[in-house]
Write an enzyme that holds these catalytic residues in place. Structure first.
Site, mmCIF file in Angstrom:
data_model
loop_
_atom_site.group_PDB
_atom_site.id
_atom_site.type_symbol
_atom_site.label_atom_id
_atom_site.label_comp_id
_atom_site.label_asym_id
_atom_site.label_seq_id
_atom_site.Cartn_x
_atom_site.Cartn_y
_atom_site.Cartn_z
ATOM 1 N N ARG A 61 29.724 38.207 20.608
ATOM 2 C CA ARG A 61 29.008 38.738 19.444
ATOM 3 C C ARG A 61 29.948 39.289 18.368
ATOM 4 O O ARG A 61 29.577 39.336 17.200
ATOM 5 C CB ARG A 61 28.018 39.811 19.877
ATOM 6 C CG ARG A 61 28.704 41.028 20.477
ATOM 7 C CD ARG A 61 27.734 41.940 21.164
ATOM 8 N NE ARG A 61 26.499 42.083 20.419
ATOM 9 C CZ ARG A 61 25.404 42.631 20.928
ATOM 10 N NH1 ARG A 61 25.393 43.029 22.174
ATOM 11 N NH2 ARG A 61 24.316 42.764 20.195
ATOM 12 N N LYS A 174 30.727 36.538 40.137
ATOM 13 C CA LYS A 174 30.086 37.533 40.957
ATOM 14 C C LYS A 174 29.863 38.805 40.128
ATOM 15 O O LYS A 174 30.524 38.952 39.117
ATOM 16 C CB LYS A 174 30.877 37.797 42.231
ATOM 17 C CG LYS A 174 32.218 38.492 42.008
ATOM 18 C CD LYS A 174 32.887 38.768 43.310
ATOM 19 C CE LYS A 174 32.600 40.145 43.813
ATOM 20 N NZ LYS A 174 33.351 41.235 43.158
ATOM 21 N N HIS A 204 36.486 34.067 43.892
ATOM 22 C CA HIS A 204 37.881 33.661 43.671
ATOM 23 C C HIS A 204 38.710 33.677 44.955
ATOM 24 O O HIS A 204 39.746 33.035 45.020
ATOM 25 C CB HIS A 204 38.535 34.495 42.566
ATOM 26 C CG HIS A 204 38.966 35.864 42.984
ATOM 27 N ND1 HIS A 204 38.109 36.918 43.054
ATOM 28 C CD2 HIS A 204 40.168 36.346 43.374
ATOM 29 C CE1 HIS A 204 38.763 37.991 43.466
ATOM 30 N NE2 HIS A 204 40.026 37.676 43.671
ATOM 31 N N LYS A 208 42.130 30.955 46.778
ATOM 32 C CA LYS A 208 43.462 31.380 47.228
ATOM 33 C C LYS A 208 44.006 30.349 48.220
ATOM 34 O O LYS A 208 43.297 29.939 49.137
ATOM 35 C CB LYS A 208 43.379 32.759 47.901
ATOM 36 C CG LYS A 208 43.074 33.910 46.940
ATOM 37 C CD LYS A 208 43.079 35.238 47.665
ATOM 38 C CE LYS A 208 42.488 36.364 46.840
ATOM 39 N NZ LYS A 208 43.376 36.920 45.827
ATOM 40 N N GLU A 242 43.106 47.705 49.447
ATOM 41 C CA GLU A 242 43.690 47.737 48.102
ATOM 42 C C GLU A 242 44.280 49.108 47.831
ATOM 43 O O GLU A 242 43.764 50.112 48.337
ATOM 44 C CB GLU A 242 42.607 47.469 47.061
ATOM 45 C CG GLU A 242 41.952 46.117 47.209
ATOM 46 C CD GLU A 242 40.990 45.855 46.064
ATOM 47 O OE1 GLU A 242 41.454 45.274 45.069
ATOM 48 O OE2 GLU A 242 39.822 46.236 46.160
ATOM 49 N N ASP A 261 30.715 44.935 46.319
ATOM 50 C CA ASP A 261 31.833 44.367 45.565
ATOM 51 C C ASP A 261 32.643 43.374 46.408
ATOM 52 O O ASP A 261 33.152 42.386 45.890
ATOM 53 C CB ASP A 261 32.743 45.522 45.104
ATOM 54 C CG ASP A 261 33.787 45.081 44.093
ATOM 55 O OD1 ASP A 261 33.481 44.171 43.301
ATOM 56 O OD2 ASP A 261 34.904 45.641 44.095
ATOM 57 N N HIS A 266 33.646 38.091 49.230
ATOM 58 C CA HIS A 266 35.012 37.783 49.661
ATOM 59 C C HIS A 266 35.177 37.855 51.185
ATOM 60 O O HIS A 266 35.703 36.937 51.807
ATOM 61 C CB HIS A 266 36.006 38.744 49.015
ATOM 62 C CG HIS A 266 35.938 38.775 47.521
ATOM 63 N ND1 HIS A 266 35.580 37.678 46.769
ATOM 64 C CD2 HIS A 266 36.190 39.757 46.624
ATOM 65 C CE1 HIS A 266 35.625 37.995 45.483
ATOM 66 N NE2 HIS A 266 35.982 39.251 45.368
ATOM 67 N N LYS A 362 39.269 50.861 48.554
ATOM 68 C CA LYS A 362 40.180 51.119 47.436
ATOM 69 C C LYS A 362 41.073 52.303 47.806
ATOM 70 O O LYS A 362 40.686 53.143 48.620
ATOM 71 C CB LYS A 362 39.377 51.509 46.197
ATOM 72 C CG LYS A 362 38.391 50.432 45.752
ATOM 73 C CD LYS A 362 38.965 49.616 44.627
ATOM 74 C CE LYS A 362 38.004 48.585 44.117
ATOM 75 N NZ LYS A 362 38.666 47.347 43.721
#
Ligand code: BG6
Length: 513
Positions: A61, A174, A204, A208, A242, A261, A266, A362
């Site tokens: 936009r 996703k 994704h 890999k 992570e 998530d 995954h 995380k």
């Protein structure tokens, strides 16, 4: 030709260069476009995998034009390449010129029908000028609330209609739904106007190299498959750890959390690769049928088999980092989980009685993604007189990232006169053997979509199958507030409930990293 035989024909004849096509990116100015999609296109172009008449079309936009848009993308790409090895640490001008030669920018509100009418006119014109054969890939790099509306509008404007040989495909990022009902509703909405073969649901992780290599490892070698079952395997551990926090994605993460998530997408794809039966062929539907079977054989997770956690302030390396509740756009009393662990069960002949323990979070101690298969112990009796308390465990570890590779842990005799054993390992490392870092996944997946190979994309039934398994955890957490958040320090290995999940079964997590 049936859809299935059409697909097999595509998959069995690998193509070196994608066919001419326009790729329309919705969310052209967004983060995903500049961080992942465009760098992947640049790499594909550099590798000569895109047709000379490939056309990039941005839709967003913000008032912009092709020149300003591509300039912004190029500057961002340049910053990401700075740390690449010498020779690749600058944008190759020729490659960039080739990639963006015909780039076009369409300013428009993606919720308005006019935008699609205008886009249709632009695409017809580009098609005539560059002989694209009518092929168009629509990439939805936008928030998930726009997936349904964009696809409806594309269809209403006649832009998803395939005629003769030309194709119209849509990549949906996703998250695909936020629970079982919403995933079903989204599939239903999309499949009202598109054929399943036109929908490419992106995960994704499937792009890999190390994830794809699981199939090669299992099915291209005669050595492992006979022990790949409940007779020989005690349990499986999947870790996706992570060190990053929620970065700038607080508002997204607040309503998403670690489970949505990472797990039904995954982590489940990793499980499917390990647990699936050998497919009849590598054609998309043969592979996807076997993966869907894994999810159908999984029990919905039981309340006592899930654990959630949230990070508090702590230390990652040398840096002090804030707790989740102190991150931007996060509520100070947030109940969102940043860590989840589960024990999952697959009820089929191969896996009955073999628990699959999964954990992801995380701000953990290390960035580390692995699948570890623990083999059953050898009979101890033979070594009862040897001075060993316990034989070392046999593990097969598929290391997804970093240090991509495969490792086998087993016992060996220490040199000397006595029968003393030590735990040793055999290592295969991608970087040593192939002298090349594996790609992040986007290149492979975008290329596969351009050539019409859906093997590495999720099918509607897989997505729903995975949500079905995790739905009880979502229900439980929405009805019961967490107690004691935050419950793990940033930089640690996660909350204690996660350790308890395995201790109960007389097992323990492997150390992260
Ligand atoms: C994304 C998640 O899908 O995957 C992120 O939304 C996560 O939260 C990321 O960090 C992990 O991907 P990778 O490839 O960095 O391991």
């Amino acid at each position: 030709m049936s859809d299935q035989s059409k697909e097999s024909a595509k998959s069995s004849a690998p193509r070196k260069v994608a066919p001419p096509a326009a790729m329309v990116i919705f969310g052209a100015n967004g983060d995903l476009t500049k961080r992942l999609v465009v760098p992947a296109l640049y790499n594909l172009c550099r590798a000569g995998k895109l047709a000379d008449n490939f056309v990039l079309v941005g839709v967003d936009r913000n008032d912009s034009d092709a020149k300003a848009w591509t300039q912004g993308l190029k500057e961002f790409l340049a910053t990401t390449l700075q740390n690449a090895p010498a020779g690749n640490n600058q944008v190759d001008e020729q490659v960039w010129a080739r990639l963006t030669a015909n780039a076009t920018f369409v300013v428009g509100d993606i919720t308005k029908a006019d935008t699609y009418k205008h886009l249709g006119d632009v695409l017809s014109e580009l098609d005539k000028q560059h002989q694209l054969g009518g092929n168009t890939l629509f990439y939805l790099a936008v928030g998930d609330r726009f997936f349904g509306p964009i696809i409806d509008e594309l269809a209403a404007a006649g832009l998803t209609k395939e005629e003769g040989e030309h194709w119209r495909r849509v990549i949906v990022e996703k998250p695909f739904g936020h629970d079982l009902d919403s995933a079903k509703a989204l599939n239903e909405r999309i499949l009202k106007v598109l054929h399943e073969t036109q929908v490419f649901r992106m995960d994704h992780f499937l792009g890999k190299e190390t994830v794809q290599n699981i199939m090669a490892f299992r099915f291209a070698n005669g050595m492992f498959e006979h022990m790949w079952n409940r007779d020989r395997i005690d349990h499986v551990q999947v870790t996706a750890a992570e060190t990053v926090g929620v970065e700038k994605r607080g508002s997204f993460y607040e309503v998403t959390g670690a489970l949505r998530d990472m797990v039904p997408n995954h982590v489940f794809q990793l499980i499917a690769m390990v647990a699936m039966e050998p497919p009849v062929s590598f054609a998309a539907d043969d592979v996807r049928n076997k993966k869907a079977d894994v999810f159908s054989a999984m029990h919905p997770v039981k309340a006592e088999n899930v654990c959630r956690g949230q990070y508090g302030a702590g230390r990652i390396g040398d840096a002090e980092v804030p707790g989740y509740r102190e991150e931007p756009n996060v509520a100070p009393d947030s109940d969102t989980e940043t860590y989840v662990a589960m024990k999952l069960e697959i009820d089929n002949w191969r896996w009955a009685g073999v628990p699959f323990y999964v954990r992801t979070g995380k701000r953990l101690s290390k960035r580390w993604t692995e699948i570890a298969l623990r083999f059953k112990a050898a009979p101890y009796a033979l070594f009862k007189d040897a001075p060993v308390e316990e034989l070392g465990a046999n593990w097969l570890i598929i290391q997804i990232q970093p240090d991509e590779g495969i490792r086998l842990h087993f016992s060996a005799k220490q040199p000397g006169t006595r029968m003393e054993l030590d735990s040793v390992s055999m290592d295969f490392k991608y970087a040593d053997w192939f002298q090349q870092a594996p790609a992040n996944g986007y290149e492979t997946l975008i290329f596969d979509c351009l050539i019409g190979d859906a093997t590495l994309f999720q099918r509607a039934d897989q997505v729903e199958g995975a949500w079905r398994v995790v739905q009880p955890a979502l229900d439980l957490w929405s009805s019961r507030k967490s107690i004691g958040f935050p419950d793990y320090a940033a930089g640690s290995d996660g909350p204690s409930c996660s350790d308890a999940l395995l201790q109960r079964d007389g097992r323990a997590w492997r150390k992260i990293g």
